[in-house]
Scaffold this active site. Structure first.
Site, PDB file in Angstrom:
ATOM      1  N   ASP A 166      45.998   9.933 -94.595  1.00 54.38           N
ATOM      2  CA  ASP A 166      46.495   9.088 -95.646  1.00 54.38           C
ATOM      3  C   ASP A 166      45.723   8.751 -96.688  1.00 54.38           C
ATOM      4  O   ASP A 166      45.932   7.490 -97.420  1.00 54.38           O
ATOM      5  CB  ASP A 166      47.113   7.864 -95.110  1.00 54.38           C
ATOM      6  N   CYS A 173      51.610  13.424 -91.425  1.00 54.21           N
ATOM      7  CA  CYS A 173      50.494  14.009 -90.637  1.00 54.21           C
ATOM      8  C   CYS A 173      50.647  15.084 -89.874  1.00 54.21           C
ATOM      9  O   CYS A 173      50.004  16.105 -90.164  1.00 54.21           O
ATOM     10  CB  CYS A 173      50.209  12.879 -89.602  1.00 54.21           C
ATOM     11  N   LYS A 178      41.429  12.769 -84.643  1.00 54.34           N
ATOM     12  CA  LYS A 178      42.728  12.890 -84.187  1.00 54.34           C
ATOM     13  C   LYS A 178      43.393  14.404 -84.155  1.00 54.34           C
ATOM     14  O   LYS A 178      43.452  15.307 -84.976  1.00 54.34           O
ATOM     15  CB  LYS A 178      43.504  12.227 -85.651  1.00 54.34           C
ATOM     16  N   HIS A 213      47.315  14.704 -82.970  1.00 54.82           N
ATOM     17  CA  HIS A 213      48.720  14.560 -83.390  1.00 54.82           C
ATOM     18  C   HIS A 213      49.408  15.758 -83.340  1.00 54.82           C
ATOM     19  O   HIS A 213      50.537  16.073 -84.354  1.00 54.82           O
ATOM     20  CB  HIS A 213      48.763  13.811 -84.942  1.00 54.82           C
ATOM     21  N   HIS A 218      44.053   5.426 -92.346  1.00 54.84           N
ATOM     22  CA  HIS A 218      45.371   5.280 -91.686  1.00 54.84           C
ATOM     23  C   HIS A 218      45.410   3.869 -91.190  1.00 54.84           C
ATOM     24  O   HIS A 218      44.443   3.121 -90.824  1.00 54.84           O
ATOM     25  CB  HIS A 218      45.501   6.158 -90.507  1.00 54.84           C
ATOM     26  N   ASP A 248      45.152  14.575 -95.182  1.00 52.98           N
ATOM     27  CA  ASP A 248      46.578  15.256 -94.358  1.00 52.98           C
ATOM     28  C   ASP A 248      47.636  15.214 -95.295  1.00 52.98           C
ATOM     29  O   ASP A 248      48.704  15.863 -95.083  1.00 52.98           O
ATOM     30  CB  ASP A 248      46.532  14.913 -93.138  1.00 52.98           C
ATOM     31  N   ASN A 249      47.759  14.035 -96.113  1.00 55.16           N
ATOM     32  CA  ASN A 249      48.834  14.100 -97.022  1.00 55.16           C
ATOM     33  C   ASN A 249      48.454  12.834 -98.000  1.00 55.16           C
ATOM     34  O   ASN A 249      47.476  12.590 -98.031  1.00 55.16           O
ATOM     35  CB  ASN A 249      50.145  13.616 -96.076  1.00 55.16           C
TER      36      ASN A 249
END
Length: 489
Positions: free
Chosen positions: A83, A122, A176, A178, A260, A332-333
């Site tokens: 994030d 994510c 992570k 996910h 995040h 990731d975004n």
């Protein structure tokens, strides 16, 4: 992808985009031997002498690879922030946050100004990286993001890790994941030799409690007890992993959760305890930390991420592997509540620029000159294709990639072929072709932006460019027809 007419006006490039300076790739391609032949690297030829002789610009640092290094496939250190907004690094324009280690990485490699995540949240982006395909190609990729145990990355699907492992790489993932939960989904079921990290989308940095109140720190498929600050733990693990003796090239996916939510910095034990009490009391949104955070706290977290990456890069240099390691960094975004995205509109979860355009840096001292900036539009699946080509790994024909390898562009001076970048999330759609972006938000209105000159997406050209809008909409719909449908709510 839909076919693209390279001569059409929507494929114009920004006139001031500097050409990259590359080193010849011939030594690498020629020295891969059997592995290169197996990986389909026949097309990776030595650069023409004219291209190799291209003089670097004054601000660029020229590297020369030692002869004994020219035949080596690189190690790959792929680092993701979580994030992190497009302008949250000082090298991307942040007025307050200082990120000297990532800025140095950018000076030593290539900084991309128009790089995008594969999706706006994510887990779909991670699916697009690990598979090299649009998230909508797989059932697990339809979750935006994965929030329970009903979805995950099918272990039978080839991944970046499984394909590189098949080409002789050692593979590890730290941080992570996910992409699904045990017992059905795990990095060790999808091509990574080792895993240390968390399975879910978020965790409290000290207690390691996840969204459902579960403990979420694992080594392999077994829980691992460590109640120190999470960023410290995975940084130490990465430093240790890099410093080991390696008898073959390696891939390390290093996935930080920073910055995040929850907005917990190293040392914030009282705030951690407050959130833990709320999690244990059954508050569903306790981990979202809706009542917490600040610009100052966010700055602290991002600067800690930068220091942590600096420790990892120092370990890489100390180990003697820096020249032969391709380091990649991105988010990731797009950013969330406290992120700095100027001049972009939108945040995480949106297909506006602020939700998908991300800071992206690539460094490979043995093969790529530093001090460069690229304005080419690229996105996450491209990096999968690029790394597979560079490593001499062949994609599985049954699972064709949606990305385009950038190896020729970065390393052999080739132009990128005209192509479309495609995104789809529930209620939104977007497609980029050249300078133009087709976007439909949740209000159902089709819009058209010249994002190379209007990155804030404020000047809607749909009424003036109706034919172009129609072509881009048709191109988006053609790709969408090849994807899985979203399950009904």
């Amino acid at each position: 992808m839909s076919s693209v007419d390279p001569s059409s006006p929507e494929n114009t490039r920004t006139p001031d985009a500097p050409a990259l300076t590359r080193r010849t790739f011939g030594g690498l391609a020629g020295g891969l031997g059997a592995a290169a032949a197996a990986g389909g690297l026949g097309a990776v030829a030595a650069a023409p002498r004219a291209a190799a002789a291209e003089p670097p610009r004054a601000h660029e640092r020229a590297f020369r690879a030692a002869p004994d290094r020219r035949s080596r496939r690189p190690n790959i250190l792929f680092i993701l922030g979580d994030d992190l907004g497009w302008a949250d690094l000082s090298s991307y324009g942040s007025p307050d946050i200082r990120t000297p280690h990532l800025d140095r990485l950018a000076r030593q490699g290539v900084r991309f100004t128009q790089a995008y995540a594969g999706s706006a949240t994510c887990s779909p982006t991670r699916f697009s990286l690990y598979t090299g395909r649009y998230p909508g190609r797989t059932q697990g990729g339809l979750a935006e993001p994965i929030a329970d145990r009903s979805a995950g990355l099918d272990p039978r699907h080839p991944t970046l890790a499984s394909l590189l492992r098949g080409a002789g790489y050692a593979t590890a993932l730290i941080g992570k994941w996910h992409c699904g939960y045990l017992p059905d989904y795990s990095p060790t079921k999808s091509g990574w030799d080792t895993f240390f990290g968390n399975f879910g989308g978020a965790l409290e940095y000290y207690s390691k409690l996840g969204l459902a109140g579960e403990y979420d720190l694992y080594e392999g498929d077994a829980t691992y007890k460590d109640l120190r600050y999470y960023t410290r733990i995975i940084t130490e693990r990465a430093v240790d992993h890099i410093g080991r003796d390696h008898d073959r090239p390696w891939l390390l996916n290093l996935n930080f959760t920073t910055p995040h939510w929850p907005w917990i910095a190293d040392g914030d034990t009282e705030e951690s305890a407050r959130i833990v009490r709320r999690i244990k009391a059954g508050e569903a949104r306790a981990l979202f930390h809706d009542d917490g955070g600040s610009l100052a706290k966010y700055k602290e977290m991002v600067e800690d991420l930068d220091r942590s990456i600096g420790e990892v890069l120092t370990a890489l240099e100390r180990s003697g592997q820096e020249e032969d390691t391709l380091v990649f960094f991105a988010s990731d975004n797009g950013g969330e509540r406290w992120s700095y995205n100027w001049p972009l509109s939108g945040n995480k979860a949106s297909l506006q620029e602020g939700g998908i355009r991300v800071p992206t840096i690539v460094r490979w001292p043995a093969r790529l000159d530093g001090g460069q900036v690229s304005h080419e539009p690229v996105f996450t699946p491209d990096w999968t294709a690029t790394l597979l080509e560079i490593a001499g790994a062949r994609p599985d024909r049954g699972y064709p990639l949606d990305g385009t390898s950038l190896a020729g562009y970065l390393l052999r001076g080739e132009r990128l072929a005209a192509r479309d970048l495609f995104w789809r999330v529930r209620g939104e759609r977007a497609l980029r072709r050249g300078d133009w972006k087709y976007y439909r938000g949740k209000d159902g209105t089709d819009r058209l932006f010249d994002v190379a000159h209007d990155p804030r997406e404020q000047a809607d050209k749909a009424a003036d460019e109706k034919q172009l809008l129609g072509r881009l909409r048709a191109a988006w719909e053609a790709v969408d027809k090849t994807l899985l449908a979203y399950p009904k709510p």
